[in-house]
Motif scaffolding. Structure first.
Motif, mmCIF file in Angstrom:
data_model
loop_
_atom_site.group_PDB
_atom_site.id
_atom_site.type_symbol
_atom_site.label_atom_id
_atom_site.label_comp_id
_atom_site.label_asym_id
_atom_site.label_seq_id
_atom_site.Cartn_x
_atom_site.Cartn_y
_atom_site.Cartn_z
ATOM 1 N N THR A 60 40.823 31.140 45.644
ATOM 2 C CA THR A 60 39.797 31.705 46.518
ATOM 3 C C THR A 60 40.062 31.443 47.996
ATOM 4 O O THR A 60 39.536 32.150 48.853
ATOM 5 C CB THR A 60 38.410 31.147 46.157
ATOM 6 O OG1 THR A 60 38.426 29.719 46.324
ATOM 7 C CG2 THR A 60 38.054 31.478 44.712
ATOM 8 N N ASP B 228 35.469 34.617 35.977
ATOM 9 C CA ASP B 228 35.486 35.158 37.329
ATOM 10 C C ASP B 228 36.747 34.714 38.069
ATOM 11 O O ASP B 228 37.346 35.497 38.811
ATOM 12 C CB ASP B 228 34.248 34.697 38.095
ATOM 13 C CG ASP B 228 34.165 35.335 39.471
ATOM 14 O OD1 ASP B 228 33.837 36.537 39.544
ATOM 15 O OD2 ASP B 228 34.455 34.648 40.470
ATOM 16 N N GLU C 151 39.731 37.052 39.603
ATOM 17 C CA GLU C 151 40.177 36.981 40.998
ATOM 18 C C GLU C 151 41.664 36.656 41.100
ATOM 19 O O GLU C 151 42.369 37.169 41.970
ATOM 20 C CB GLU C 151 39.347 35.947 41.770
ATOM 21 C CG GLU C 151 39.627 35.973 43.254
ATOM 22 C CD GLU C 151 38.583 35.248 44.072
ATOM 23 O OE1 GLU C 151 38.737 35.198 45.302
ATOM 24 O OE2 GLU C 151 37.602 34.725 43.492
ATOM 25 N N GLU D 85 43.535 39.845 40.500
ATOM 26 C CA GLU D 85 43.379 40.795 41.604
ATOM 27 C C GLU D 85 44.137 40.360 42.860
ATOM 28 O O GLU D 85 44.856 41.148 43.475
ATOM 29 C CB GLU D 85 41.894 40.960 41.939
ATOM 30 C CG GLU D 85 41.107 41.730 40.882
ATOM 31 C CD GLU D 85 39.657 41.887 41.264
ATOM 32 O OE1 GLU D 85 39.264 41.407 42.366
ATOM 33 O OE2 GLU D 85 38.891 42.463 40.468
ATOM 34 N N LYS E 127 30.702 30.635 47.402
ATOM 35 C CA LYS E 127 31.752 30.715 46.378
ATOM 36 C C LYS E 127 31.645 29.485 45.491
ATOM 37 O O LYS E 127 31.407 28.383 45.961
ATOM 38 C CB LYS E 127 33.149 30.766 47.013
ATOM 39 C CG LYS E 127 33.484 32.071 47.700
ATOM 40 C CD LYS E 127 34.937 32.082 48.170
ATOM 41 C CE LYS E 127 35.290 33.422 48.801
ATOM 42 N NZ LYS E 127 36.713 33.456 49.243
#
Length: 387
Positions: free
Chosen positions: A128, A156, A160, A163, A283
């Motif tokens: 992140t 999740d 991420e 991606e 987050k």
């Protein structure tokens, strides 16, 4: 037990969810008969200094050779991993965080040989935050793709990772966990009076007080709650946002309603003081503190960020609202604090979910299965005492 493994574990040894999970996992693996070797620059804070069977600590010493402008910790760690792997004949290096730990494990494996397997657990910040830096993307991608096994602490975070880094390899979901022998509702009747009157409720926030935790939102939520429900707010932890938060509390005239407890080791005892945990983060790859609260029967009111919705079931084990929606979070907190029947039902649901879905034995077993899989070995049957 038969077919026990020799496992090296590297994590950040200071305060933080990843270090807590890595250390507790190591202790549970050692209880099951595996040999666990922690390799880090200092003893993980949850490990302690007393002798524990099957647990060993190897300190990484960094060279101060004058040619190096900065101490080469990464190289020293990789070298130490290789040394311990050879000396102790490790089967697995289980590293927590891709950078730098998985990269160091990759180097260690090149020195030792392909018989040493590497399992990398992603906890969040490496994806992140660090993976958002274009200069680090290729390095993190290499560390993940070259690992023999990769796990992540929420769906999740898996999404991420795929991606952001264009990762297609298999990633195992292994949620964080709590040791139910440590995390359970404590009797805080003797302590509660030190912080709140009998008629007052207690709200709590625990974090490292970084901007991503949106601690200012915690103050705003509490201010709204306190207008409707007599209450106190307890802050646990330290971090860069703390001075700013203290100023805001003084500006709002809430200084007599807020207690700062600093860092605390006995988290289960502290959390048990609370009626509600506030977690309005921007987050949160998992939200370990929400699970620790859940295991103590304390519901969370927080944000719909990252992996929190996978942990906190809205309306059942807590309440969630969009990030920054302090009005809605305050309404949910007021509802929980004003309705005793609802609070009792939610608390019971918290205890059940923590014990069933995030059981320490269940998650430890998942990690074991991953270890045996990457080693190409059959998973042995569980010992009866572990069932």
């Amino acid at each position: 037990m038969s077919q026990s493994l020799k496992i090296g574990i590297t994590c950040y040894p200071s305060l933080g969810g990843s270090g807590v999970v890595a250390t507790e996992l190591g202790k549970l693996l050692a209880e099951k008969g595996h040999q666990v070797h922690f390799i880090a620059h200092s003893i993980p804070f949850r490990l302690g200094t007393t002798f524990q069977k099957n647990i060993f600590y190897h300190e990484v010493e960094v060279s101060d050779y004058y040619v190096f402008r900065y101490p080469p910790y990464d190289l020293s760690l990789a070298t130490k991993m290789a040394q311990v792997a050879k000396m102790q004949q490790l089967d697995i290096l289980h590293v927590h965080y891709a950078v730098p730990h998985a990269v160091c494990a990759f180097l260690a494996k090149q020195m030792v040989g392909s018989q040493l397997k590497v399992v990398t657990t992603l906890h969040g910040t490496d994806i992140t935050v660090l993976a958002q830096d274009e200069s680090l993307k290729d390095l993190i991608r290499l560390a993940i793709n070259e690992s023999d096994g990769v796990t992540a602490v929420s769906n999740d975070l898996i999404r991420e990772t795929r991606e952001v880094l264009d990762i297609s390899r298999d990633i195992d979901l292994t949620y964080n966990f709590v040791d139910k022998r440590v995390y359970y509702p404590r009797d805080t009747s003797a302590l509660r009076g030190d912080f709140a009157k009998p008629e007052e409720k207690i709200l709590m926030h625990i974090s490292n007080f970084r901007p991503v935790k949106r601690v200012s939102d915690v103050v705003d939520i509490f201010a709204k709650v306190n207008e409707k429900v007599p209450s106190k707010l307890l802050f646990v932890g330290e971090g860069p946002e703390l001075p700013k938060i203290q100023c805001k509390i003084n500006e709002l005239g809430l200084q007599d309603k807020v207690h700062f407890l600093g860092k605390q080791d006995e988290i289960a005892q502290v959390i048990s003081l609370a009626d509600v945990l506030l977690l309005p983060s921007a987050k949160e790859s998992f939200g370990l503190v929400a699970l620790e609260a859940m295991a103590c029967g304390v519901p969370t009111v927080g944000s719909q960020a990252g992996g929190i919705p996978e942990l906190v079931i809205h309306g059942e084990t807590g309440f969630l609202a969009p990030i920054g929606d302090v009005d809605q979070m305050a309404k949910y907190a007021i509802r929980l604090l004003s309705d005793e029947d609802l609070a009792r039902r939610v608390s019971e649901a918290c205890l059940n979910r923590a014990c069933v879905d995030f059981c320490d034995k269940l998650i430890t077993k998942q990690y074991e299965e991953i270890y045996y899989r990457v080693l190409g070995r059959e998973v042995p049957k569980l010992d009866p005492v572990w069932r």
